[in-house]
Design a protein around this motif. Structure first.
Motif, PDB file in Angstrom:
ATOM      1  N   ASN A 235       7.242  17.654  11.836  1.00 40.03           N
ATOM      2  CA  ASN A 235       6.827  16.715  13.001  1.00 40.03           C
ATOM      3  C   ASN A 235       5.797  15.307  11.967  1.00 40.03           C
ATOM      4  N   GLN A 236       6.166  15.303  11.181  1.00 37.56           N
ATOM      5  CA  GLN A 236       5.959  13.500  10.316  1.00 37.56           C
ATOM      6  C   GLN A 236       6.464  12.068  10.425  1.00 37.56           C
ATOM      7  N   ASP A 237       5.260  11.071  10.791  1.00 32.95           N
ATOM      8  CA  ASP A 237       5.797   9.779  11.568  1.00 32.95           C
ATOM      9  C   ASP A 237       6.591   9.230  10.422  1.00 32.95           C
ATOM     10  N   TYR A 238       6.749   9.731   9.937  1.00 32.40           N
ATOM     11  CA  TYR A 238       8.390   9.167   8.845  1.00 32.40           C
ATOM     12  C   TYR A 238       9.518   9.329   8.513  1.00 32.40           C
ATOM     13  N   GLU A 239      10.478   8.928   8.468  1.00 32.28           N
ATOM     14  CA  GLU A 239      12.004   9.191   8.735  1.00 32.28           C
ATOM     15  C   GLU A 239      12.433  10.137   7.448  1.00 32.28           C
ATOM     16  N   ASN A 240      12.074   8.529   6.489  1.00 38.66           N
ATOM     17  CA  ASN A 240      13.004   8.749   5.251  1.00 38.66           C
ATOM     18  C   ASN A 240      12.674  10.082   4.129  1.00 38.66           C
ATOM     19  N   TYR A 241      13.251  11.511   4.633  1.00 40.07           N
ATOM     20  CA  TYR A 241      12.209  12.100   3.837  1.00 40.07           C
ATOM     21  C   TYR A 241      13.311  13.639   4.260  1.00 40.07           C
ATOM     22  N   GLU A 242      12.911  14.765   3.099  1.00 35.96           N
ATOM     23  CA  GLU A 242      13.655  16.032   3.907  1.00 35.96           C
ATOM     24  C   GLU A 242      12.741  16.900   3.038  1.00 35.96           C
TER      25      GLU A 242
ATOM     26  N   SER B  90       3.924   8.598   5.703  1.00 31.32           N
ATOM     27  CA  SER B  90       3.757   7.190   6.326  1.00 31.32           C
ATOM     28  C   SER B  90       2.409   6.610   5.273  1.00 31.32           C
ATOM     29  N   ILE B  91       1.012   7.221   5.202  1.00 32.60           N
ATOM     30  CA  ILE B  91       0.394   6.461   4.353  1.00 32.60           C
ATOM     31  C   ILE B  91       0.885   6.457   3.016  1.00 32.60           C
ATOM     32  N   ALA B  92       1.245   7.546   2.088  1.00 33.63           N
ATOM     33  CA  ALA B  92       1.576   8.391   1.068  1.00 33.63           C
ATOM     34  C   ALA B  92       2.566   6.437   0.981  1.00 33.63           C
ATOM     35  N   ASN B  93       3.949   6.256   1.592  1.00 34.71           N
ATOM     36  CA  ASN B  93       4.165   5.095   1.857  1.00 34.71           C
ATOM     37  C   ASN B  93       3.708   3.957   1.598  1.00 34.71           C
ATOM     38  N   GLU B  94       2.841   3.659   2.055  1.00 39.32           N
ATOM     39  CA  GLU B  94       1.842   2.520   2.641  1.00 39.32           C
ATOM     40  C   GLU B  94       1.145   1.693   0.630  1.00 39.32           C
ATOM     41  N   HIS B  95       0.962   3.225   0.351  1.00 39.72           N
ATOM     42  CA  HIS B  95      -0.049   3.070  -0.881  1.00 39.72           C
ATOM     43  C   HIS B  95       1.027   2.728  -2.076  1.00 39.72           C
ATOM     44  N   LEU B  96       2.139   3.228  -2.234  1.00 38.32           N
ATOM     45  CA  LEU B  96       3.044   4.179  -3.650  1.00 38.32           C
ATOM     46  C   LEU B  96       4.199   2.620  -4.053  1.00 38.32           C
ATOM     47  N   ASN B  97       4.307   2.438  -4.708  1.00 38.40           N
ATOM     48  CA  ASN B  97       5.693   0.536  -5.485  1.00 38.40           C
ATOM     49  C   ASN B  97       6.366   1.805  -6.625  1.00 38.40           C
ATOM     50  N   THR B  98       6.697   1.185  -6.724  1.00 39.18           N
ATOM     51  CA  THR B  98       7.950   1.911  -8.057  1.00 39.18           C
ATOM     52  C   THR B  98       7.196   2.160  -9.104  1.00 39.18           C
ATOM     53  N   ASN B  99       6.122   1.237  -9.486  1.00 38.50           N
ATOM     54  CA  ASN B  99       5.122   1.271 -10.874  1.00 38.50           C
ATOM     55  C   ASN B  99       4.644   2.978 -10.704  1.00 38.50           C
ATOM     56  N   ILE B 100       4.057   3.535  -9.552  1.00 38.99           N
ATOM     57  CA  ILE B 100       3.507   4.157  -9.756  1.00 38.99           C
ATOM     58  C   ILE B 100       4.143   6.380  -9.985  1.00 38.99           C
ATOM     59  N   ASP B 101       3.578   6.400 -10.976  1.00 41.96           N
ATOM     60  CA  ASP B 101       4.019   7.581 -11.295  1.00 41.96           C
ATOM     61  C   ASP B 101       3.597   8.871 -10.833  1.00 41.96           C
ATOM     62  N   VAL B 102       2.604   8.601 -10.189  1.00 43.73           N
ATOM     63  CA  VAL B 102       1.744   9.749  -9.769  1.00 43.73           C
ATOM     64  C   VAL B 102       1.078   9.738  -8.732  1.00 43.73           C
ATOM     65  N   LEU B 103       0.810   9.428  -6.883  1.00 38.96           N
ATOM     66  CA  LEU B 103      -0.096   9.221  -6.001  1.00 38.96           C
ATOM     67  C   LEU B 103      -1.002   9.901  -6.009  1.00 38.96           C
ATOM     68  N   CYS B 104      -2.154   9.851  -6.144  1.00 39.78           N
ATOM     69  CA  CYS B 104      -3.256  11.232  -5.864  1.00 39.78           C
ATOM     70  C   CYS B 104      -3.992  10.840  -4.178  1.00 39.78           C
ATOM     71  N   SER B 105      -4.263  12.372  -3.467  1.00 40.03           N
ATOM     72  CA  SER B 105      -5.439  11.830  -2.133  1.00 40.03           C
ATOM     73  C   SER B 105      -5.732  13.024  -2.442  1.00 40.03           C
ATOM     74  N   ARG B 106      -7.202  12.472  -1.680  1.00 37.74           N
ATOM     75  CA  ARG B 106      -8.082  14.447  -1.507  1.00 37.74           C
ATOM     76  C   ARG B 106      -7.285  14.923  -0.726  1.00 37.74           C
ATOM     77  N   LEU B 107      -8.099  16.301  -0.922  1.00 36.02           N
ATOM     78  CA  LEU B 107      -7.874  17.199   0.020  1.00 36.02           C
ATOM     79  C   LEU B 107      -8.921  17.391   1.068  1.00 36.02           C
ATOM     80  N   LYS B 108      -8.829  17.832   2.122  1.00 32.90           N
ATOM     81  CA  LYS B 108      -9.046  18.390   3.048  1.00 32.90           C
ATOM     82  C   LYS B 108      -9.394  20.042   3.040  1.00 32.90           C
TER      83      LYS B 108
END
Length: 335
Positions: free
Chosen positions: A26-33, A100-118
């Motif tokens: 149910n993610q609001d993003y399309e391009n994923y598996e 969607s949030i990850a996609n907004e923050h990512l660019n191809t230079n980033i090797d790891v994107l870290c988020s907080r855990l809830k």
């Protein structure tokens, strides 16, 4: 940006597994598996995975003989087709707009994107998050700081969940999980190696990963084998630190002190450990009788007052007091 969401599955309760998978489809993003890795689960999990794969085009299922969490994650990564991948435990969830949030923050230079855990439970304390939000760490000193924080107990960034890893870097550097490690410490060892190969690591403010409390989790149950697997993890981390790097070495030995305390309080002297008290003492003394822990005790890194007292009791073999602290801790978690 294409994502692969990798879900290792073994003996997950039906309701939790269902909620996990639904949070992904149910993610609001399309391009994923979504890659569900049935790690030889001896229950209804394989059928549940097949049911969802039949009804949702984005899902593919891999059934394999049991390899453990690390082996299941590696199978998922090797089967992925993506720019970035992320791990989700079978009883946890992603928030509806996580990708969607990850996609907004990512660019191809980033090797790891870290988020907080809830946390989804009053029993879990996710803790502080000592990083700058919406910032990329790129300089040598900044990246070293992140490695140091990975090691430190208060760094609060150990988990492989809640992160998005660059697939290309994984393949080029063969950055897979060590399949001999288990019990939760495998995440720290994996991240330390991965971070050591990164040129840019980014952090975001949003909490996109929801941890579901599981009282029967392997990390909350005593196993003598698992205690030694934790030790193996830190031996491997030690081998990846330059001995001349005083700052990282101090952080490492400081973390080992926490390991000595946590394996005593939550492991060997935990009321769930069915060994008699004298056997608990015997096994724990044997466990800490190695050069790694001996070096940690000699190290001058300071702890908070409570842990300093517990470490003093361990050092001077005052195990009745250690046992007392373990009992208090056990019932505190169950209030």
């Amino acid at each position: 940006m294409k994502f692969s969401v990798i879900v290792p599955i073994y003996k997950v309760q039906y309701d939790k597994l269902r909620e996990c998978i639904l949070s992904l489809v149910n993610q609001d993003y399309e391009n994923y598996e979504i890659i569900l890795v049935d790690d030889g689960s001896p229950d209804e999990c394989p059928k549940i995975c097949d049911y969802f794969a039949h009804n949702y085009q984005k899902i593919k299922v891999i059934h394999q003989k049991n390899k453990g969490l690390s082996g299941a994650r590696n199978t998922g990564v090797r089967s992925a087709s993506c720019d970035y991948y992320t791990f989700v435990d079978g009883d946890d969830k992603l928030v509806p707009n996580a990708l969607s949030i990850a996609n907004e923050h990512l660019n191809t230079n980033i090797d790891v994107l870290c988020s907080r855990l809830k946390s989804c439970s009053e029993y879990e304390d996710i803790g502080e998050y000592p990083y700058e939000f919406n910032k990329s760490y790129t300089t040598t000193d900044e990246l070293k700081y992140l490695k140091k924080k990975l090691i430190e107990f208060t760094g609060n960034n150990n988990s492989a969940c809640g992160k998005f890893y660059k697939y290309k870097l994984t393949i080029e550097k063969e950055l897979y999980h060590n399949e001999t490690l288990k019990q939760g410490a495998e995440d720290l060892e994996f991240n330390f190696r991965f971070f050591s190969n990164c040129k840019e690591i980014a952090f975001i403010k949003e909490m996109i990963y929801e941890c579901v409390y599981n009282e029967n989790s392997i990390t909350r149950s005593f196993s003598l084998e698992n205690q030694y697997l934790i030790l193996d993890c830190f031996k491997k981390i030690r081998n990846n630190i330059d001995a001349s790097d005083v700052e990282l070495m101090n952080a490492f030995y400081g973390r080992l002190k926490y390991v000595m305390i946590s394996t005593a309080i939550s492991g060997f002297f935990n009321p769930k450990n069915k060994l008699l008290f004298n056997e608990q003492k015997k096994e724990y003394k044997k466990y800490i009788n190695n050069e790694l822990f001996k070096s940690a005790i000699k190290n001058k890194t300071k702890l908070d007052t409570k842990r300093t007292i517990i470490l003093f009791c361990i050092k001077h073999q005052l195990y009745h007091f250690v046992n007392f602290f373990a009992i208090i801790r056990y019932y505190q978690k169950r209030k």
